[in-house]
Design a protein around this motif. Structure first.
Motif, PDB file in Angstrom:
ATOM      1  N   PHE A   1       9.116   2.511   6.017  1.00  0.00           N
ATOM      2  CA  PHE A   1       9.607   3.178   7.223  1.00  0.00           C
ATOM      3  C   PHE A   1       8.865   4.497   7.417  1.00  0.00           C
ATOM      4  CE2 PHE A   1      12.570   6.570   8.707  1.00  0.00           C
ATOM      5  CZ  PHE A   1      12.509   6.277  10.059  1.00  0.00           C
ATOM      6  N   ASP A   2       8.948   5.397   6.431  1.00  0.00           N
ATOM      7  CA  ASP A   2       8.301   6.701   6.573  1.00  0.00           C
ATOM      8  C   ASP A   2       7.493   7.109   5.356  1.00  0.00           C
ATOM      9  OD1 ASP A   2      10.278   7.256   4.733  1.00  0.00           O
ATOM     10  OD2 ASP A   2      11.191   8.896   5.840  1.00  0.00           O
ATOM     11  N   THR A   3       7.510   6.303   4.293  1.00  0.00           N
ATOM     12  CA  THR A   3       6.890   6.702   3.028  1.00  0.00           C
ATOM     13  C   THR A   3       5.917   5.640   2.538  1.00  0.00           C
ATOM     14  OG1 THR A   3       8.818   8.012   2.380  1.00  0.00           O
ATOM     15  CG2 THR A   3       7.362   7.298   0.610  1.00  0.00           C
ATOM     16  N   LEU A   4       4.730   6.102   2.127  1.00  0.00           N
ATOM     17  CA  LEU A   4       3.714   5.239   1.552  1.00  0.00           C
ATOM     18  C   LEU A   4       3.464   5.658   0.113  1.00  0.00           C
ATOM     19  CD1 LEU A   4       1.100   5.357   4.463  1.00  0.00           C
ATOM     20  CD2 LEU A   4       2.823   3.573   4.068  1.00  0.00           C
ATOM     21  N   GLU A   5       3.322   4.679  -0.778  1.00  0.00           N
ATOM     22  CA  GLU A   5       2.834   4.971  -2.127  1.00  0.00           C
ATOM     23  C   GLU A   5       1.417   4.421  -2.210  1.00  0.00           C
ATOM     24  OE1 GLU A   5       3.763   4.367  -6.896  1.00  0.00           O
ATOM     25  OE2 GLU A   5       5.224   3.675  -5.405  1.00  0.00           O
ATOM     26  N   VAL A   6       0.481   5.333  -2.436  1.00  0.00           N
ATOM     27  CA  VAL A   6      -0.935   4.983  -2.393  1.00  0.00           C
ATOM     28  C   VAL A   6      -1.477   4.941  -3.815  1.00  0.00           C
ATOM     29  CG1 VAL A   6      -3.181   5.581  -1.417  1.00  0.00           C
ATOM     30  CG2 VAL A   6      -1.085   6.229  -0.208  1.00  0.00           C
ATOM     31  N   ALA A   7      -2.093   3.828  -4.183  1.00  0.00           N
ATOM     32  CA  ALA A   7      -2.730   3.721  -5.497  1.00  0.00           C
ATOM     33  C   ALA A   7      -3.985   4.584  -5.493  1.00  0.00           C
ATOM     34  CB  ALA A   7      -3.071   2.259  -5.802  1.00  0.00           C
ATOM     35  N   THR A   8      -3.998   5.572  -6.382  1.00  0.00           N
ATOM     36  CA  THR A   8      -5.099   6.546  -6.380  1.00  0.00           C
ATOM     37  C   THR A   8      -5.827   6.593  -7.717  1.00  0.00           C
ATOM     38  OG1 THR A   8      -3.386   8.212  -6.834  1.00  0.00           O
ATOM     39  CG2 THR A   8      -4.185   8.038  -4.572  1.00  0.00           C
ATOM     40  N   GLY A   9      -5.382   5.838  -8.702  1.00  0.00           N
ATOM     41  CA  GLY A   9      -6.095   5.716  -9.972  1.00  0.00           C
ATOM     42  C   GLY A   9      -6.444   7.043 -10.606  1.00  0.00           C
ATOM     43  N   ASP A  10      -7.704   7.167 -11.045  1.00  0.00           N
ATOM     44  CA  ASP A  10      -8.165   8.381 -11.712  1.00  0.00           C
ATOM     45  C   ASP A  10      -8.319   9.559 -10.764  1.00  0.00           C
ATOM     46  OD1 ASP A  10      -8.257   6.918 -14.037  1.00  0.00           O
ATOM     47  OD2 ASP A  10     -10.413   6.469 -13.882  1.00  0.00           O
ATOM     48  N   HIS A  11      -8.211   9.306  -9.462  1.00  0.00           N
ATOM     49  CA  HIS A  11      -8.407  10.382  -8.482  1.00  0.00           C
ATOM     50  C   HIS A  11      -7.087  11.077  -8.119  1.00  0.00           C
ATOM     51  CE1 HIS A  11     -12.465   8.911  -7.976  1.00  0.00           C
ATOM     52  NE2 HIS A  11     -12.003   7.693  -7.715  1.00  0.00           N
ATOM     53  N   THR A  12      -5.992  10.693  -8.776  1.00  0.00           N
ATOM     54  CA  THR A  12      -4.678  11.205  -8.382  1.00  0.00           C
ATOM     55  C   THR A  12      -4.634  12.727  -8.421  1.00  0.00           C
ATOM     56  OG1 THR A  12      -3.613   9.193  -9.198  1.00  0.00           O
ATOM     57  CG2 THR A  12      -2.213  11.128  -8.909  1.00  0.00           C
ATOM     58  N   GLY A  13      -5.024  13.315  -9.544  1.00  0.00           N
ATOM     59  CA  GLY A  13      -4.975  14.768  -9.674  1.00  0.00           C
ATOM     60  C   GLY A  13      -5.871  15.468  -8.683  1.00  0.00           C
ATOM     61  N   ALA A  14      -7.060  14.949  -8.491  1.00  0.00           N
ATOM     62  CA  ALA A  14      -8.024  15.574  -7.577  1.00  0.00           C
ATOM     63  C   ALA A  14      -7.513  15.526  -6.139  1.00  0.00           C
ATOM     64  CB  ALA A  14      -9.376  14.879  -7.690  1.00  0.00           C
ATOM     65  N   LEU A  15      -6.958  14.387  -5.741  1.00  0.00           N
ATOM     66  CA  LEU A  15      -6.434  14.268  -4.380  1.00  0.00           C
ATOM     67  C   LEU A  15      -5.230  15.182  -4.164  1.00  0.00           C
ATOM     68  CD1 LEU A  15      -6.732  10.405  -3.890  1.00  0.00           C
ATOM     69  CD2 LEU A  15      -7.933  12.165  -2.561  1.00  0.00           C
ATOM     70  N   LEU A  16      -4.373  15.285  -5.184  1.00  0.00           N
ATOM     71  CA  LEU A  16      -3.217  16.177  -5.094  1.00  0.00           C
ATOM     72  C   LEU A  16      -3.692  17.613  -4.902  1.00  0.00           C
ATOM     73  CD1 LEU A  16      -0.118  15.631  -5.340  1.00  0.00           C
ATOM     74  CD2 LEU A  16      -0.298  16.363  -7.720  1.00  0.00           C
ATOM     75  N   ALA A  17      -4.704  18.011  -5.662  1.00  0.00           N
ATOM     76  CA  ALA A  17      -5.235  19.371  -5.554  1.00  0.00           C
ATOM     77  C   ALA A  17      -5.930  19.582  -4.216  1.00  0.00           C
ATOM     78  CB  ALA A  17      -6.196  19.634  -6.707  1.00  0.00           C
ATOM     79  N   ALA A  18      -6.659  18.578  -3.743  1.00  0.00           N
ATOM     80  CA  ALA A  18      -7.343  18.708  -2.456  1.00  0.00           C
ATOM     81  C   ALA A  18      -6.340  18.868  -1.318  1.00  0.00           C
ATOM     82  CB  ALA A  18      -8.228  17.482  -2.213  1.00  0.00           C
ATOM     83  N   ALA A  19      -5.245  18.123  -1.399  1.00  0.00           N
ATOM     84  CA  ALA A  19      -4.209  18.243  -0.371  1.00  0.00           C
ATOM     85  C   ALA A  19      -3.616  19.635  -0.385  1.00  0.00           C
ATOM     86  CB  ALA A  19      -3.121  17.192  -0.598  1.00  0.00           C
TER      87      ALA A  19
ATOM     88  N   ARG B   1       3.511  13.962  -3.025  1.00  0.00           N
ATOM     89  CA  ARG B   1       4.363  13.694  -4.192  1.00  0.00           C
ATOM     90  C   ARG B   1       3.592  12.852  -5.203  1.00  0.00           C
ATOM     91  NH1 ARG B   1       7.974   9.782  -5.963  1.00  0.00           N
ATOM     92  NH2 ARG B   1       7.495   8.492  -4.154  1.00  0.00           N
ATOM     93  N   ARG B   2       3.599  13.332  -6.443  1.00  0.00           N
ATOM     94  CA  ARG B   2       2.982  12.531  -7.505  1.00  0.00           C
ATOM     95  C   ARG B   2       3.972  11.434  -7.862  1.00  0.00           C
ATOM     96  NH1 ARG B   2      -0.997  13.257 -11.568  1.00  0.00           N
ATOM     97  NH2 ARG B   2      -1.311  15.455 -11.050  1.00  0.00           N
TER      98      ARG B   2
END
Length: 962
Positions: free
Chosen positions: A390-408, A416-417
């Motif tokens: 409805f309003d929330t997506l969980e995106v598979a980000t693998g090894d890039h999770t931390g980098a994407l969180l920091a970039a955001a 949200r991690r």
């Protein structure tokens, strides 16, 4: 012309000016009051009434007071330490757009925020209509039969649903199943609530709910990861095993999704935060609970119902009050006293303003943007963990999770991690195309934009067709009429005009402390830095709130004499609960798990036994003597009898009888000698601040009511804040404390509870300082004694210190007027007097609590002498009316008190069949000719309302005659 004497600059700067604004009587009025009482000075009065054995050993060490402008500037700088990023965290908290007409005319309007819980139905019709709208909104959207008038937050609502299911269900199991995609804060609070009650919490995949041997299962709809499940087969499986289905549902999603009630849910809970109430770092927000019809008499919290008044017209009232803790005590369905009325009013007005079509449009926009973002992320090569949302997506980000969180975060956004290898993105009403572009850039790793042109004609939501809602909702005219701002403004005004709040009159409710809620204290709650913070934003973005918490806790330590404070409890009832959990945890840590007996005197606050029961304690009553004091002989006998099992005693000090018990230190020492801890209920802390500290005279735990003593407004029945304060050895057992064994988990959904209203208390303490707060306490006691002195010749003051030379005998900050003799001599009840006070323009004092047939009066320090006298004059005039009944001038069954309150419609009727005149009914004192409040309804029929329970919007046909 003589030059005026020079004054010191400090005098001219007048940094303590706010105290003179907050405290009603000036020096001349104080002198007049003291002369009526028979005391030489305010200091002499306090020394005579407050036992010298408990007087503070030293003044509070608080910062010197600031002016209103200085305090606002200092708080603004503190708020500036918060760093606001665009939140896509979700997890039950969302950005929302509060319509300006609601923000200004409800949330920032003292006609709404200074009202009290609507126990006096006739002068509360406006806010009860708004709450009935709330209940209708919830039942319509959830598809359930009945809903209450708000809960404290979604997590505690889920915990209440758990215990409700245990009570009403037929299963013999003591296991509660929780799906693993329930909001994590909800699971944590459920675990806290379950453990003392012997309930086992089993966590597993939602699909396994039907395989669990559980009395109930909790499912999230949609789940925290965004997944939208078909609940029907899961609920059918739970029912097949004899369990009940509890669904925590996002209310906005139900504008599009098949509601839980249509899928077989037994209980539905959730939050209405995204209906116009800012995130506020976690609260306050109005949660909800809706159930099947057969559970209505076990439903916790307030329930507004429809009855009729004395003239046969529809009228609202709080229904089924016999469920509540002040009547049922340890057998109560819940310990909830304060709920979240003001946020519930905001949410209901949001629904009234937008209507079904407006809500549907907002929900469709959120769902469409979510689908668009999902499509664009897939185009970028990302995989979604779930295909439906409805309003929330969980995106598979693998090894890039931390980098994407920091970039955001670098781009000004919080995600949200969801796991080590995935990120959650939640959209809401505030999401724009620019936000979607910013998100796209973070995941693409370059500048650019989503292909909006591909979706201009529309995009299908990520919801299975069979889960799209087809049933209608919000069909009542109230949700389909007030969509222009002109109509909405007039509707809000029409409701507030029906009610009595502090902006119109003194509200002398005993044990409720209806004091001034100063405008300067209220201003900061809507500052963006406080209002728009997500409670689970990174800690380094919440430095302003952290400092606010640190300072407030330090100041409350000074006020109470304790060693540690938690601001997490979001109501006084939750503070009580947290305090008792701390005592329980301490005993368990010492191997004293058998200590489960809680001694509670007759004079204790009504929520105490209900709270004790919730932590698994056995309540044992203690008698009071004829003076209203705890019977120490009976207490000692109970301590001896239960010496090996004694966990605690719970006292209210001063007691709910309005007296300072002179032997309270002896009481505390007695309990300590037998291994118990002393819980001092802080409901009456307004009589102690600066004068005595419970942590100094023997208390181990207290909760405070910031919505009483420290100026957070009552809001018509919430929000509140109930900080729990403890002695040094109990600090590790505060919610989330450091205890390694038998520690206490969270008691509220958010770490800081109702964080957004904490600036109100900060402002109050910062502007008052030590001397101002002490003067406020002393003036509250002075005002109560003035009322007792003026009324002592007309009514019996039920409990007092019987002090020589003090007219009225000497009371604490409140006094009890005993009206029971009037029943025999004139056929007049305490309720008759309470209703007659409405004709005089007053909210009645507390009726029949703590003693049946009495009125408990608490004037607070904020009321000026003119208002105190107006109240006393009204009570004396009513006693004169009763004398007329005694003398036979008016018959017992037809006199102004029995027929009160009198409506304008009744007074203008062609026929006037009464033994008294219309003038005597409407204008019993001359001042009412200049300023008159007219009750919108006659006396409400309580019995009819409970026998014919109806708890949603009244059909318009019922008003045809009017």
């Amino acid at each position: 012309m003589l030059m005026p004497a020079l004054q010191p600059l400090a005098t001219l700067e007048h940094e303590g000016e706010f105290a003179t604004r907050h405290i009603g009587p000036d020096a001349a009025e104080e002198a007049r009051m003291l002369s009526v009482i028979g005391a030489a000075s305010r200091r002499a009065l306090i020394d005579a009434i407050v036992p010298r054995s408990i007087a503070r050993s030293a003044p509070m060490q608080l910062p010197a007071p600031l002016t209103e402008a200085q305090a606002l500037a200092e708080l603004k700088a503190l708020a500036g330490r918060n760093r606001l990023l665009k939140s896509f965290i979700g997890q039950g908290y969302h950005g929302t757009l509060t319509p300006a007409v609601i923000l200004r005319n409800v949330l920032e309007n003292p006609a709404w925020y200074t009202a009290y819980t609507p126990y006096q139905a006739e002068i509360s019709q406006g806010r009860m209509e708004a709450l009935l709208n709330f209940q209708t909104m919830v039942t319509d959207l959830t598809g359930m039969a009945i809903a209450n008038a708000s809960m404290l937050d979604e997590a505690t609502a889920a915990a209440e649903a758990m215990t409700l299911a245990l009570r009403v269900g037929k299963s013999k199991s003591t296991t509660f199943f929780v799906a693993d995609d329930v909001l994590p804060q909800t699971l944590a609070v459920v675990r806290t609530r379950a453990e003392p009650l012997g309930i086992t919490v089993q966590v597993g995949a939602a699909e396994d709910a039907g395989q669990a041997d559980a009395f109930a299962a909790l499912l999230q709809y949609p789940g925290v990861t965004g997944r939208v499940r078909d609940l029907q087969p899961l609920i059918d499986a739970v029912h097949a095993r004899g369990g009940l289905a509890v669904v925590a549902a996002d209310l906005l999603s139900l504008a599009l999704l098949v509601p839980p009630g249509e899928q077989g849910a037994d209980i539905v809970v959730g939050n209405t935060q995204r209906f116009g109430m800012p995130m506020g770092c976690g609260g306050p927000h109005a949660a909800y609970m809706a159930t099947r019809d057969e559970f209505k008499r076990s439903l916790p919290g307030r329930l507004v119902g429809v009855s009729v008044d004395a003239h046969g017209h529809p009228a609202y009232r709080l229904a089924l009050q016999t469920r509540e803790q002040h009547i049922r005590r340890e057998k109560a369905t819940s310990n909830i006293c304060t709920a979240q009325v003001l946020p519930a009013v905001v949410a209901s007005m949001y629904a009234v303003y937008h209507g079904a079509e407006g809500l549907r449009r907002i929900a469709r926009r959120v769902a469409s943007y979510t689908a668009l973002l999902a499509e664009e992320l897939k185009q970028l090569g990302f995989t979604l963990v779930h295909g439906e949302a409805f309003d929330t997506l969980e995106v598979a980000t693998g090894d890039h999770t931390g980098a994407l969180l920091a970039a955001a975060e670098a781009a000004g956004m919080n995600l949200r991690r969801a796991s080590v290898t995935s990120l959650g993105i939640t959209l809401d009403e505030t999401t724009t195309r620019a936000d979607l572009t910013a998100l796209w850039c973070v995941f693409a790793g370059r500048e650019g934009a989503p292909a909006f042109d591909r979706h201009e004609a529309g995009i299908a939501p990520l919801i299975a067709p069979h889960l799209l809602r087809s049933s209608a909702y919000l069909t009542h005219p109230v949700f389909n009429t007030h969509h222009s701002e002109t109509e909405m403004l007039r509707y809000i005004r029409s409701l507030s005009d029906k009610d009595l709040a502090l902006d119109r009159t003194m509200i002398p409710l005993g044990s409720c402390t209806m004091k001034l809620n100063a405008t300067s204290e209220m201003i900061p709650i809507t500052w963006p830095e406080f209002a728009h913070m997500h409670p689970y934003a990174p800690a380094d973005q919440q430095q302003g709130y952290a400092l606010l918490n640190e300072q407030l806790c330090a100041w409350l330590v000074q006020a109470t004499g304790y060693a540690g404070v938690s601001l997490q409890p979001n109501a006084g009832s939750q503070g009580e609960y947290a305090g008792l959990l701390a005592i329980r945890g301490w005993h368990l840590s010492r191997g004293d798990g058998q200590r489960t007996v809680c001694l509670i005197p007759e004079s204790a606050h009504g929520t105490n036994p209900a709270s004790a029961q919730m932590v698994g304690m056995q309540v044992v009553g203690v008698k009071c003597d004829a003076m209203g004091n705890v019977d120490l002989a009976d207490l000692e006998a109970k301590c001896v009898k239960h010496a090996a099992q004694l966990a605690a005693v719970m006292i209210t000090y001063p007691s709910t009888y309005g007296v300072f018990e002179p032997r309270v230190k002896e009481l505390c020492a007695l309990v300590h000698r037998h291994g118990g801890r002393v819980y001092v209920d802080g409901a009456n802390m307004n009589a102690l601040v600066g004068v005595a500290a419970p942590g100094e005279f023997g208390g181990d735990v207290s909760h405070l009511n910031l919505h009483k003593t420290f100026c957070i407004p009552h809001g018509g029945g919430g929000p509140g804040v109930g900080p729990v304060c403890v002695a040094a050895d109990l600090v590790p057992f505060l919610p989330g404390g450091s205890a390694k064994a038998h520690g206490v988990g969270p008691v509220s959904a958010a770490p800081l509870g109702n964080a957004a209203v904490l600036p109100i208390t900060w402002m109050y303490i910062r502007m008052m300082g030590t001397e101002g707060l002490t003067a406020a306490t002393e003036t509250a006691i002075l005002s109560a004694n003035y009322i007792a002195a003026r009324l002592a010749d007309h009514y019996d003051i039920h409990f007092s210190g019987n002090l020589d030379g003090i007219q009225g005998g000497g009371v604490a900050h409140e006094c009890i007027l005993d009206l029971r003799p009037l029943k025999d001599i004139a056929g007049v009840s305490a309720e008759d007097v309470a209703k007659r006070l409405i004709d005089y323009g007053f909210h009645a004092p507390t009726l029949s609590f703590p003693v049946a047939g009495t009125l408990m009066v608490e004037p607070t320090e904020s009321e000026p002498l003119v208002e105190l006298d107006r109240f006393c004059d009204a009570m004396i005039a009513i006693r004169g009316e009763i004398a007329k009944i005694e003398q036979g001038a008016w018959p017992r069954d037809d006199q102004p008190l029995k027929n009160a309150p009198h409506t304008a419609e009744a007074l203008l009727a062609a026929d006037w069949p009464h033994a008294y005149s219309r003038e005597e009914a409407a204008y019993p004192v001359p001042a009412l000719r200049r300023a008159k409040y007219w009750s919108p309804v006659g006396r409400v029929d309580n019995v009819y309302g409970d026998r014919n329970l109806f708890c949603s919007c009244v059909p318009m046909s019922e008003y045809a005659e009017g």
